[in-house]
Enzyme design. Sequence first.
Site, PDB file in Angstrom:
ATOM      1  N   GLY A   1      70.929  66.438  91.501  1.00 44.63           N
ATOM      2  CA  GLY A   1      70.941  65.332  92.478  1.00 44.63           C
ATOM      3  C   GLY A   1      72.161  65.448  93.375  1.00 44.63           C
ATOM      4  O   GLY A   1      73.235  65.821  92.917  1.00 44.63           O
TER       5      GLY A   1
ATOM      6  N   ARG B   1      73.153  56.824  97.109  1.00 43.88           N
ATOM      7  CA  ARG B   1      73.632  58.204  97.231  1.00 43.88           C
ATOM      8  C   ARG B   1      74.087  58.550  98.637  1.00 43.88           C
ATOM      9  O   ARG B   1      74.721  59.574  98.845  1.00 43.88           O
ATOM     10  CB  ARG B   1      72.470  59.178  96.988  1.00 43.88           C
ATOM     11  CG  ARG B   1      72.056  59.358  95.620  1.00 43.88           C
ATOM     12  CD  ARG B   1      71.066  60.508  95.575  1.00 43.88           C
ATOM     13  NE  ARG B   1      70.438  60.531  94.283  1.00 43.88           N
ATOM     14  CZ  ARG B   1      71.026  60.970  93.193  1.00 43.88           C
ATOM     15  NH1 ARG B   1      72.240  61.451  93.254  1.00 43.88           N
ATOM     16  NH2 ARG B   1      70.410  60.921  92.041  1.00 43.88           N
TER      17      ARG B   1
ATOM     18  N   GLU C   1     104.563  54.789 109.253  1.00 45.24           N
ATOM     19  CA  GLU C   1     105.370  53.961 110.164  1.00 45.24           C
ATOM     20  C   GLU C   1     106.878  54.158 110.003  1.00 45.24           C
ATOM     21  O   GLU C   1     107.636  53.938 110.940  1.00 45.24           O
ATOM     22  CB  GLU C   1     105.009  52.480 109.963  1.00 45.24           C
ATOM     23  CG  GLU C   1     105.205  52.002 108.529  1.00 45.24           C
ATOM     24  CD  GLU C   1     104.663  50.594 108.274  1.00 45.24           C
ATOM     25  OE1 GLU C   1     104.230  49.932 109.220  1.00 45.24           O
ATOM     26  OE2 GLU C   1     104.674  50.170 107.100  1.00 45.24           O
TER      27      GLU C   1
ATOM     28  N   ARG D   1      69.825  55.911  84.636  1.00 46.63           N
ATOM     29  CA  ARG D   1      68.736  55.925  83.642  1.00 46.63           C
ATOM     30  C   ARG D   1      69.254  55.734  82.223  1.00 46.63           C
ATOM     31  O   ARG D   1      68.654  55.070  81.414  1.00 46.63           O
ATOM     32  CB  ARG D   1      67.953  57.240  83.748  1.00 46.63           C
ATOM     33  CG  ARG D   1      66.767  57.143  84.663  1.00 46.63           C
ATOM     34  CD  ARG D   1      66.211  58.501  84.931  1.00 46.63           C
ATOM     35  NE  ARG D   1      67.201  59.320  85.644  1.00 46.63           N
ATOM     36  CZ  ARG D   1      67.231  60.639  85.673  1.00 46.63           C
ATOM     37  NH1 ARG D   1      66.336  61.326  85.017  1.00 46.63           N
ATOM     38  NH2 ARG D   1      68.141  61.291  86.344  1.00 46.63           N
TER      39      ARG D   1
ATOM     40  N   GLY E   1      75.373  67.751  87.920  1.00 45.84           N
ATOM     41  CA  GLY E   1      75.345  66.921  86.723  1.00 45.84           C
ATOM     42  C   GLY E   1      75.211  67.742  85.451  1.00 45.84           C
ATOM     43  O   GLY E   1      75.386  68.973  85.474  1.00 45.84           O
ATOM     44  N   ASP E   2      74.878  67.083  84.341  1.00 46.53           N
ATOM     45  CA  ASP E   2      74.870  67.792  83.051  1.00 46.53           C
ATOM     46  C   ASP E   2      73.843  68.923  83.017  1.00 46.53           C
ATOM     47  O   ASP E   2      74.086  69.969  82.421  1.00 46.53           O
ATOM     48  CB  ASP E   2      74.691  66.813  81.879  1.00 46.53           C
ATOM     49  CG  ASP E   2      73.408  66.013  81.968  1.00 46.53           C
ATOM     50  OD1 ASP E   2      72.818  65.954  83.054  1.00 46.53           O
ATOM     51  OD2 ASP E   2      72.990  65.441  80.942  1.00 46.53           O
TER      52      ASP E   2
ATOM     53  N   ARG F   1      63.715  37.183  94.712  1.00 44.12           N
ATOM     54  CA  ARG F   1      63.441  38.406  95.480  1.00 44.12           C
ATOM     55  C   ARG F   1      64.039  39.608  94.750  1.00 44.12           C
ATOM     56  O   ARG F   1      65.089  39.493  94.119  1.00 44.12           O
ATOM     57  CB  ARG F   1      64.066  38.327  96.877  1.00 44.12           C
ATOM     58  CG  ARG F   1      63.546  37.193  97.705  1.00 44.12           C
ATOM     59  CD  ARG F   1      62.083  37.399  98.052  1.00 44.12           C
ATOM     60  NE  ARG F   1      61.451  36.144  98.386  1.00 44.12           N
ATOM     61  CZ  ARG F   1      61.123  35.795  99.623  1.00 44.12           C
ATOM     62  NH1 ARG F   1      61.367  36.600 100.615  1.00 44.12           N
ATOM     63  NH2 ARG F   1      60.538  34.637  99.840  1.00 44.12           N
TER      64      ARG F   1
ATOM     65  N   ILE G   1      76.182  60.556  90.633  1.00 43.92           N
ATOM     66  CA  ILE G   1      76.606  59.186  90.939  1.00 43.92           C
ATOM     67  C   ILE G   1      76.521  58.259  89.727  1.00 43.92           C
ATOM     68  O   ILE G   1      77.043  57.155  89.738  1.00 43.92           O
ATOM     69  CB  ILE G   1      75.837  58.582  92.139  1.00 43.92           C
ATOM     70  CG1 ILE G   1      74.374  58.370  91.795  1.00 43.92           C
ATOM     71  CG2 ILE G   1      76.000  59.396  93.400  1.00 43.92           C
ATOM     72  CD1 ILE G   1      73.717  57.377  92.736  1.00 43.92           C
ATOM     73  N   ASP G   2      75.851  58.709  88.663  1.00 43.96           N
ATOM     74  CA  ASP G   2      75.661  57.827  87.494  1.00 43.96           C
ATOM     75  C   ASP G   2      76.929  57.608  86.666  1.00 43.96           C
ATOM     76  O   ASP G   2      77.007  56.694  85.871  1.00 43.96           O
ATOM     77  CB  ASP G   2      74.597  58.427  86.559  1.00 43.96           C
ATOM     78  CG  ASP G   2      73.203  58.336  87.151  1.00 43.96           C
ATOM     79  OD1 ASP G   2      73.072  57.701  88.216  1.00 43.96           O
ATOM     80  OD2 ASP G   2      72.279  58.898  86.562  1.00 43.96           O
TER      81      ASP G   2
END
Length: 741
Positions: A12, A287, A615, A196, A105-106, A278, A151-152
Amino acid sequence: MVRSLAVMTSGGDAPGMNAGIRAVVRRALDCGLKVYGIENGYEGLVAGSGSVRPLGWSDVGGILPRGGTFLGTARSERFRTREGRLLAVKNLVAQGIDALVVIGGDGSLMGAHILAEEWPSHVEALQKEGFLNGAAEAPTALHVMGLPGSIDNDLYGTDMSIGVDTALNHIVHAIDDLTSTAASHQRTFVVETMGRHCGYLALMGALGGGASWVLVPEEELDLRWHQKMTRAIEKARAIGRPHQMVVVAEGARHPDGLPIRTEELKKILAERLGIDVRVTVLGHVQRGGAPSAFDRILATRLGVAAVDALVQAGDEPLRHMVGLQKNRVVLTPLMEVVEKSQAVGKQIDQGFYQEAQKLRGEGFIRTLDLIKTLTRIEPAAATHTDGVVGLLTGGADAPGMNTAVSIAARCLMNEGFSVVGVRDAFMGLIRGEFMPLEWNELTSWVNRPSSDLGTMRHELTAEDVERVAETIEKHQIRGLIAIGGLGTYQNVVRLSEKAGEFRALNIPMVLVPATIDNNLPGTEFTIGCDTALNNIVQALDKIRHTAGATKRTFVVEVMGRQSGFLALMAALASGAEKAYLPEKGITLAELNEDVAALRESFQCGKRMVIYLRNENASRHYTTDFISRLLEEESHGLYQVRTAILGHLQRGGVPSAFDRILASRMGSVAAREMSAMLRRDQREILVLGQRGRGLEVFTLSQILQEMDMKEGRPKHQWFLELVATAEALAKHAPVCRLDGTE
Ligand code: ADP
């Protein structure tokens, strides 16, 4: 000795992967290695030919602000087979590549490990096939280095994976946006985040967004979980909370292990409570987009560390992932990363939730507990009546101050303490001006910019101290939590010095570091510095976008007082060619070199160069001076523009990082204060964040770490990144005047 390196992204995509590729490519070129990029992950590696191509210095220019990965990524079924991996080895051997850097990932890291394991047998097969006849000798081993890109945040061996911080920012901002529409219509929203097997995004998103309920895969729900949830939402509506937000990770499960669907949550809430519900599934928005400053810096640090490890590798082939633990680079064997990362999912699948939580670590469990406190409808304990704890925000305002006040106050109330807000920092203590803080109202403070209590820079005089003592006595203030910067620390020191003279000042105090300047001792990050950094980097991205027909140099002045944190980190994250820092000062010789480098880059075809100046980098070589100098020396090669970013740096809602830091610090400040009050202890404690660990110090310990004359800590961890920033952004290799790279 590694000679030739290939880099790829796999699985991913994650924002920040481009920064990782840029760092790997440029560091490797600097170390004299030949560098290849592999397109579309393992699929490109198996396909070979055009998918494996040499990369030069300028091929990775301008990619820092871009989301996704410019090399492309893919999932590859062919690579899962031995035949596919033989083709992969063939393509690597054909280019003489003996080191592979995989960002993913893994699954991707597992693939890299298997490839390295099988390497000798594949080389043998190629020899038998006659593929190697006449070709240069095949490398006897393949070194592989992994970078965590997911991203997990489900990878063992690193506190944060590349892409997580950006995803979290998307989540908290989406919750902020939904909050305003939910409040207008008195609606309840169900928000689904990715994850997940890992509830990290949902958990931190719920904390940073001020959610009313959270559901994560690592928690075992009891059979009546929906009754508890509906009751909580019902009560929240009854007491007038304008909106309710249920945050659910995509992998959350019923007690029987079946997935909890968002539509199901909607049905439960709508039918049982008769309310308008909703659903928003955040999906791939999480992502997307430009990576946050944190992700760019994380990926850059890890990319550089991966190449350094490869360059120093001995005969033993490297098979490691490089991660960041407590803000330090750490190498972990790939197999350990894969096994321990996948173990959590296995525990959840088998229903061993406590084991899964334990594997996630202490921080995860504490955050889950904290959210449960914060989502309460009212404090757990009845309020004591003897005195109050005061909370103040001092000095200049910093994004995240409201979050810290909200969390600290509610944690104290939950323990039965009365709390009160002090208006306008120490002026409120002098004048006796307070603001009542109320449990329900405080829930909406977590994402508010600036400070609702008010801040003010004011150095306490001897007379002021006496007045403060009177106020404390009169209003029965039993403890003080001061959230602020250097001026706040110094005022607390002034109060402590007079504690012998005025008994009222002899109360427990906790100092919480909050300033965008990141110039405080005892902590590597202060509340507010991440938001300011993102504000700067976003502004620099926009400035870069103006690169058009005209060749320009921008001299951009940023805040930071005596600390170069903002200037240096913004340079790292934006690819600015130069950062003038107060720690290093500016010399005439350096300016001469910079003018020469600038002219060379424009002669070589560069269209835009950014020089950042803190500055206070120099008293005399001001931003205006540097701009004029560069203009005078341009001889028509380029134009010069100046941008002083000013107060936009401290504006806006706090970033996810700042909300999480402020929440953790707020809860620890409350814990320390309540412990001191219970023990009748009158100390002054100071909080600090070293990496991701929160520590508590005494005031005297902290003062020893401070260089009062310079107005910054004696040791500043980020200065170790100066060489990296300079090496990766230098102009010279872009093109030499003789046309070579
Ligand atoms: P992520 O790296 O994000 O976890 P995946 O699990 O889809 O994503 O893995 C990405 C790719 O890595 C797969 O498409 C496959 O080519 C390779 N890969 C994953 N697991 C293995 C494995 N056990 N053996 C060989 N290759 C694998």
